[in-house]
Scaffold this active site. Structure first.
Site, PDB file in Angstrom:
ATOM      1  N   CYS A 127      34.890  36.638  36.290  1.00 18.25           N
ATOM      2  CA  CYS A 127      35.406  35.591  37.174  1.00 18.25           C
ATOM      3  C   CYS A 127      34.794  34.239  36.815  1.00 18.25           C
ATOM      4  O   CYS A 127      33.569  34.095  36.774  1.00 18.25           O
ATOM      5  CB  CYS A 127      35.111  35.923  38.631  1.00 18.25           C
ATOM      6  SG  CYS A 127      35.698  34.639  39.767  1.00 18.25           S
TER       7      CYS A 127
ATOM      8  N   GLY B 165      45.172  38.454  29.876  1.00 20.06           N
ATOM      9  CA  GLY B 165      45.282  37.016  29.678  1.00 20.06           C
ATOM     10  C   GLY B 165      46.659  36.573  29.228  1.00 20.06           C
ATOM     11  O   GLY B 165      47.089  36.918  28.123  1.00 20.06           O
TER      12      GLY B 165
ATOM     13  N   GLY C  70      47.571  39.946  35.505  1.00 19.18           N
ATOM     14  CA  GLY C  70      46.991  39.244  36.638  1.00 19.18           C
ATOM     15  C   GLY C  70      47.977  38.291  37.259  1.00 19.18           C
ATOM     16  O   GLY C  70      48.848  38.676  38.032  1.00 19.18           O
TER      17      GLY C  70
END
Length: 341
Positions: A101, A204, A227
């Site tokens: 993170c 990513g 994500g």
């Protein structure tokens, strides 16, 4: 493909852990649409051992979500070990350690991707957590702290030596945050390292079926984690699975079908929280969903949705969209009578 004792189909696709996104309602939707594994929001080890109620609720999940990982973060080895033991009692399939993170409130305190500046402590935490619990332990991290310290290739070997069962790599440094393009070249290098024998999961900028297929083929990763590409679009997993299996795009459903998925998500959020908090929680999904992108002169409608304070008001605005923008929708979507039940 196997992670510990968990078996997955070829080229599995996982839902990434995301703060204020991957709550139980969204996880269930993503599993419904084909996500092979889901993760909780990332959980503060400090808050967990202090028994903060909001944090303790984050480790709860339903059996329908399995396989599921609980992800924790922190910078103190003793605290991380204690938090991992608490997570173990919740009986997830995997305990995942967040070393990735990049947000300031976490990385700035040395946790998350802040650990890229203290790899010795990162490895100590990993080794101690692995030894402290009987659950499989995995790690999610980044390429390095900045362009001058991309340490992921040797670090991956060291993390593997600590006993983790899988490694997820986000293709950016901490300094990049989420800017620029994710660099998968070092992810490929880790995967192709003959010393590596644990599964490598790439993460990513995976936002479409084509990109997913390209990343699998170009890097050889064992799995891919989605994500931001899933926010407001839980159906992306179904689209990806179809494309990987058949080599062509899944037939587009009707606009109303996608709209009903979003409404289902809103309703679940309201049922789980309350009307005001449930709607507030959904604003990120409604703002990010690709369903409304490209609709001309949509700004006023988007603002109205994001300002709605009641379920009746929000659904009224959403129900008007197919009529208000009928010309665009008819020209952009394949007609279908299939609706969400």
């Amino acid at each position: 493909m196997k992670i510990g004792n968990l078996e997955f189909p070829e080229r599995p696709v996982f839902l990434a852990p995301m703060e204020d996104v991957t709550d139980i309602g969204f996880r269930l939707l993503c599993r419904q649409f084909g996500a092979d594994m889901v993760y909780t929001e990332f959980i503060s080890s400090d808050a967990l051992i202090r028994e903060i109620k909001k944090t303790k609720r984050k480790i709860l999940f339903s059996e329908e979500e399995r396989p599921i990982g609980i992800q924790i973060y922190g910078c103190d080895p003793d605290t991380m070990v204690e938090a991992a033991k608490i997570c173990e009692e919740a009986d997830p399939d995997i305990i995942d350690i967040n070393f990735g993170c990049p947000v300031r409130k976490i990385a700035g305190k040395g946790a998350g991707s802040g650990m890229m500046r203290t790899p010795d402590i990162m490895l100590e935490i990993t080794e101690r957590v692995v030894k402290a619990v009987n659950k499989p332990v995995s790690v999610k991290t980044r390429l390095g702290w900045d362009d001058n310290s991309k340490i992921i290739v040797p670090l991956a070997e060291q993390l593997q030596d600590c006993g983790i069962v899988a490694l997820t790599i986000h293709g950016r440094t901490r300094s990049q945050m989420y800017k620029g393009d994710a660099d998968w070249s070092l992810i490929r290098e880790v995967k192709n390292n003959p010393r590596m024998h644990i599964p490598i999961i790439g993460n990513g900028d995976v936002t479409s079926p084509e990109i997913t297929k390209q990343r699998f083929e170009e890097t050889g990763v064992d799995a891919i984690m989605i994500g931001r590409g899933s926010i407001g679009a839980p159906w992306i997993f179904e689209e990806i699975k179809y494309f990987l299996e058949k080599g062509e795009h899944m037939p587009m459903k009707s606009f109303s079908w996608y709209l009903n998925v979003l409404k289902q998500h809103v309703q679940e959020s309201v049922n789980r929280l309350d009307e005001m908090r449930g709607i507030l929680h959904m604003r990120r999904h409604l703002a990010a969903t690709p369903l409304f992108k490209g609709i001309p002169d949509f700004k006023s409608t988007r603002i109205a949705m994001l300002r709605a304070n009641t379920l009746e008001e929000l659904f009224s605005i959403m129900d008007e969209i197919p009529v208000k923008y009928e010309d665009y929708i008819q020209s952009s979507f394949v007609k279908s009578e299939e609706l969400m039940v």
